[in-house]
Design a protein around this motif. Sequence first.
Motif, PDB file in Angstrom:
ATOM      1  N   LEU A  80      -2.239   9.245  -2.852  1.00 17.00           N
ATOM      2  CA  LEU A  80      -1.494   9.247  -1.594  1.00 17.00           C
ATOM      3  C   LEU A  80      -0.486   8.104  -1.555  1.00 17.00           C
ATOM      4  CD1 LEU A  80      -1.097  10.440   1.229  1.00 17.00           C
ATOM      5  CD2 LEU A  80      -3.045   9.061   2.008  1.00 17.00           C
ATOM      6  N   GLN A  81       0.768   8.464  -1.300  1.00 14.08           N
ATOM      7  CA  GLN A  81       1.814   7.465  -1.111  1.00 14.08           C
ATOM      8  C   GLN A  81       1.848   7.043   0.357  1.00 14.08           C
ATOM      9  OE1 GLN A  81       4.720  10.324  -3.071  1.00 14.08           O
ATOM     10  NE2 GLN A  81       5.633   8.380  -3.657  1.00 14.08           N
ATOM     11  N   SER A  82       2.069   5.770   0.591  1.00 12.19           N
ATOM     12  CA  SER A  82       2.047   5.261   1.962  1.00 12.19           C
ATOM     13  C   SER A  82       3.054   5.966   2.860  1.00 12.19           C
ATOM     14  CB  SER A  82       2.310   3.753   1.968  1.00 12.19           C
ATOM     15  OG  SER A  82       1.264   3.052   1.325  1.00 12.19           O
ATOM     16  N   ASN A  83       4.214   6.320   2.306  1.00  9.06           N
ATOM     17  CA  ASN A  83       5.254   6.921   3.142  1.00  9.06           C
ATOM     18  C   ASN A  83       4.957   8.370   3.528  1.00  9.06           C
ATOM     19  OD1 ASN A  83       5.723   8.150   0.682  1.00  9.06           O
ATOM     20  ND2 ASN A  83       7.901   7.639   0.578  1.00  9.06           N
ATOM     21  N   VAL A  85       1.680   9.233   4.572  1.00 12.82           N
ATOM     22  CA  VAL A  85       0.470   9.227   5.409  1.00 12.82           C
ATOM     23  C   VAL A  85       0.727   9.891   6.757  1.00 12.82           C
ATOM     24  CG1 VAL A  85      -1.169   7.735   6.626  1.00 12.82           C
ATOM     25  CG2 VAL A  85      -0.498   7.192   4.281  1.00 12.82           C
ATOM     26  N   LEU A  98      -8.373   6.270  -0.832  1.00 12.22           N
ATOM     27  CA  LEU A  98      -7.885   4.942  -0.483  1.00 12.22           C
ATOM     28  C   LEU A  98      -8.129   4.001  -1.661  1.00 12.22           C
ATOM     29  CD1 LEU A  98      -6.819   2.843   1.501  1.00 12.22           C
ATOM     30  CD2 LEU A  98      -9.148   2.590   2.369  1.00 12.22           C
ATOM     31  N   ARG A 100      -5.853   0.895  -2.160  1.00 12.99           N
ATOM     32  CA  ARG A 100      -5.121  -0.375  -2.073  1.00 12.99           C
ATOM     33  C   ARG A 100      -4.937  -0.745  -0.607  1.00 12.99           C
ATOM     34  NH1 ARG A 100      -2.079   3.957  -3.013  1.00 12.99           N
ATOM     35  NH2 ARG A 100      -0.067   4.223  -1.932  1.00 12.99           N
ATOM     36  N   SER A 102      -2.311  -1.935   1.040  1.00 16.83           N
ATOM     37  CA  SER A 102      -1.092  -1.458   1.710  1.00 16.83           C
ATOM     38  C   SER A 102      -1.263  -0.040   2.243  1.00 16.83           C
ATOM     39  CB  SER A 102       0.102  -1.531   0.757  1.00 16.83           C
ATOM     40  OG  SER A 102      -0.126  -0.731  -0.401  1.00 16.83           O
ATOM     41  N   LEU A 103      -1.970   0.804   1.503  1.00 15.37           N
ATOM     42  CA  LEU A 103      -2.239   2.163   1.958  1.00 15.37           C
ATOM     43  C   LEU A 103      -3.178   2.135   3.163  1.00 15.37           C
ATOM     44  CD1 LEU A 103      -2.028   5.231   1.695  1.00 15.37           C
ATOM     45  CD2 LEU A 103      -3.829   5.141  -0.052  1.00 15.37           C
ATOM     46  N   GLU A 106      -1.285   1.291   6.273  1.00 18.90           N
ATOM     47  CA  GLU A 106      -0.454   2.388   6.778  1.00 18.90           C
ATOM     48  C   GLU A 106      -1.305   3.464   7.439  1.00 18.90           C
ATOM     49  OE1 GLU A 106       2.826   4.725   7.785  1.00 18.90           O
ATOM     50  OE2 GLU A 106       2.587   2.585   7.369  1.00 18.90           O
ATOM     51  N   ILE A 107      -2.442   3.781   6.860  1.00 18.94           N
ATOM     52  CA  ILE A 107      -3.355   4.743   7.506  1.00 18.94           C
ATOM     53  C   ILE A 107      -3.767   4.210   8.875  1.00 18.94           C
ATOM     54  CG2 ILE A 107      -5.618   5.866   7.372  1.00 18.94           C
ATOM     55  CD1 ILE A 107      -5.313   5.736   4.277  1.00 18.94           C
TER      56      ILE A 107
END
Length: 228
Positions: A80-83, A85, A98, A100, A102-103, A106-107
């Motif tokens: 999953l890319q953060s952008n 989510v 999940l 990292r 940073s992810l 964002e979630i």
Amino acid sequence: MSIRENIEGIQARIAAACARVGRNPAEVRLVAVSKTKPATLIEEAAAAGQRLFGENYVQEFADKTEQVRAPVEWHFIGALQSNKVKYLRGKVTMIHSLDRLSLAEEINRQWAKLDRPVDVLLEVNLGDESSKAGTGAEEAIELVRRVAELPFLRLRGLMALPPWLDDPEEVRPYFRRLREVARRIEALNIPGVSMAELSMGMSNDFEVAIEEGATLVRVGTAIFGGRG
């Protein structure tokens, strides 16, 4: 065989695997991996009683949620890319991948907009494979501590994608290791963190995964056939 017969056969194998190690089959949920499969096959599986489906690709998932009318539960199980989510927000009940901070952040930000938490699993890269996502087993504990501080994430356990091996018995040590990592984390008694779920095992090795403690098995090919 039909999708219904496939699902019934898998459920029988889940029950048999549980019986071998004295587990209650109700502890194990079947995640039907429906990536690359059309909505019509998901509807067919739902008509056979399957309720939980796992998707790997955000755009494909977004398209299918518009098409599937059956009352199903969605999990996101792919990288999953953060952008991306935001496209899952409010539509999935669990994110398995999940890996990292940073992810996680964002979630948390996206579900804060709904003012309700989402269940997540920490993906652990047990084989130290550079081609696969996931945090290292040793780094997992620090990431767990940071995720526990985010109010809109509920960490429910771990997920692993072990190396693909022809002999399921050769995969067993990886499943066992994930369970051991979960026990180490559980023993820390971090507030808000549960290790109740272990997402591991696929079509070729889910029975061994169950024997080693899996609570979520991700099965695609054995339900729907080869990739379409």
